[in-house]
Design a protein around this motif. Structure first.
Motif, PDB file in Angstrom:
ATOM      1  N   ASP A 178       0.850  -1.187   0.000  1.00 46.49           N
ATOM      2  CA  ASP A 178       0.000   0.000   0.000  1.00 46.49           C
ATOM      3  C   ASP A 178       0.890   1.242   0.000  1.00 46.49           C
ATOM      4  O   ASP A 178       1.457   1.611   1.031  1.00 46.49           O
ATOM      5  N   SER A 180       0.154   4.287  -0.179  1.00 45.92           N
ATOM      6  CA  SER A 180      -0.323   5.453   0.566  1.00 45.92           C
ATOM      7  C   SER A 180       0.452   5.609   1.868  1.00 45.92           C
ATOM      8  O   SER A 180       0.380   6.653   2.518  1.00 45.92           O
ATOM      9  N   PRO A 214      -2.010   6.481  -4.819  1.00 52.88           N
ATOM     10  CA  PRO A 214      -2.983   6.770  -3.766  1.00 52.88           C
ATOM     11  C   PRO A 214      -2.718   8.088  -3.012  1.00 52.88           C
ATOM     12  O   PRO A 214      -3.580   8.521  -2.231  1.00 52.88           O
ATOM     13  N   LEU A 215      -1.571   8.733  -3.254  1.00 53.82           N
ATOM     14  CA  LEU A 215      -1.308   9.997  -2.557  1.00 53.82           C
ATOM     15  C   LEU A 215      -2.124  11.145  -3.177  1.00 53.82           C
ATOM     16  O   LEU A 215      -2.319  11.177  -4.392  1.00 53.82           O
TER      17      LEU A 215
END
Length: 218
Positions: A178, A180, A214-215
């Motif tokens: 992940d 993020s 995802p950022l």
């Protein structure tokens, strides 16, 4: 007994992937992060959170006093962060003099003190153009000297040395990571700028892996 290793872990996406690669290989991982006076500590905060979640032993070491000696980098001095791709010559302003040699030397000392025989760090082929201390010849020389610098030889391991950030991300996505939980932007604002070389390379890696970063970006 699992092999004990030290991973230099900045909190960015490359070292995040290296960290998980070492964990999934079954090693007993000791993560080591450095505050060397960089513009912000968002990466270090990410590193601390990830290590806490994974139950990994983690040290954040403040070596910011070395900035009295290391001048001229836009990552540590009051110099504007350049925008554009890493292939651009102006990105040389992001070089911190001798950074990786210093960090690796400290990590090797830590490895010897805890009985670890390997130090991992996330150099990759995309860094070769700008950063001399990420090139294969540097890694090999550091590995060679770390075989004889102490009574106990320590290996310098760069698992992605010949691969691009695109390939690193592909490996991490295959591991189900992940991203993020990472920070890449040279600026430490609430959202990533999307314009600095670090952001542009990251966004390119996600685009070429046909997935969305995802950022949040400005």
């Amino acid at each position: 007994m699992p092999n004990k290793v030290v991973v230099i872990y900045s909190g960015g996406m490359d070292s995040f992937t290296v960290l998980h690669k070492a964990v999934q290989a079954g090693h007993d991982v000791y993560a080591l992060s450095f505050n060397y006076g960089q513009r912000h500590v968002k990466e270090l905060q990410c590193a601390a959170t990830v290590c806490q979640q994974l139950g990994i032993k983690h040290k954040i070491v403040d070596i910011s006093a070395i900035n009295q000696l290391l001048a001229g980098s836009s990552l540590t001095d009051d110099i504007d962060i350049p925008e554009g791709h890493y292939a651009a010559d102006n990105m040389k302003s992001t070089v911190v003099p001798n950074r990786n040699m210093i960090l690796l030397s400290l990590a090797v000392g830590y490895a010897v003190s805890i009985g670890a025989n390997q130090v991992y760090y996330g150099a990759h082929s995309g860094d070769h153009f700008i950063y001399p201390d990420c090139r294969p010849e540097f890694v090999q020389k550091m590995h060679d000297v770390c075989q004889i610098a102490n009574y106990e030889p320590v290996d310098i391991v760069s698992p992605y040395l010949q691969q691009t950030k695109i390939e690193i991300l592909a490996d991490g996505l295959a591991m189900g990571l992940d991203y993020s939980q990472t920070w890449t932007c040279y600026n430490g604002r609430d959202k990533a700028c999307g314009k600095c070389g670090s952001c542009q390379e990251r966004l390119e890696a996600f685009a070429l892996n046909h997935t969305t970063d995802p950022l949040p970006y400005e």
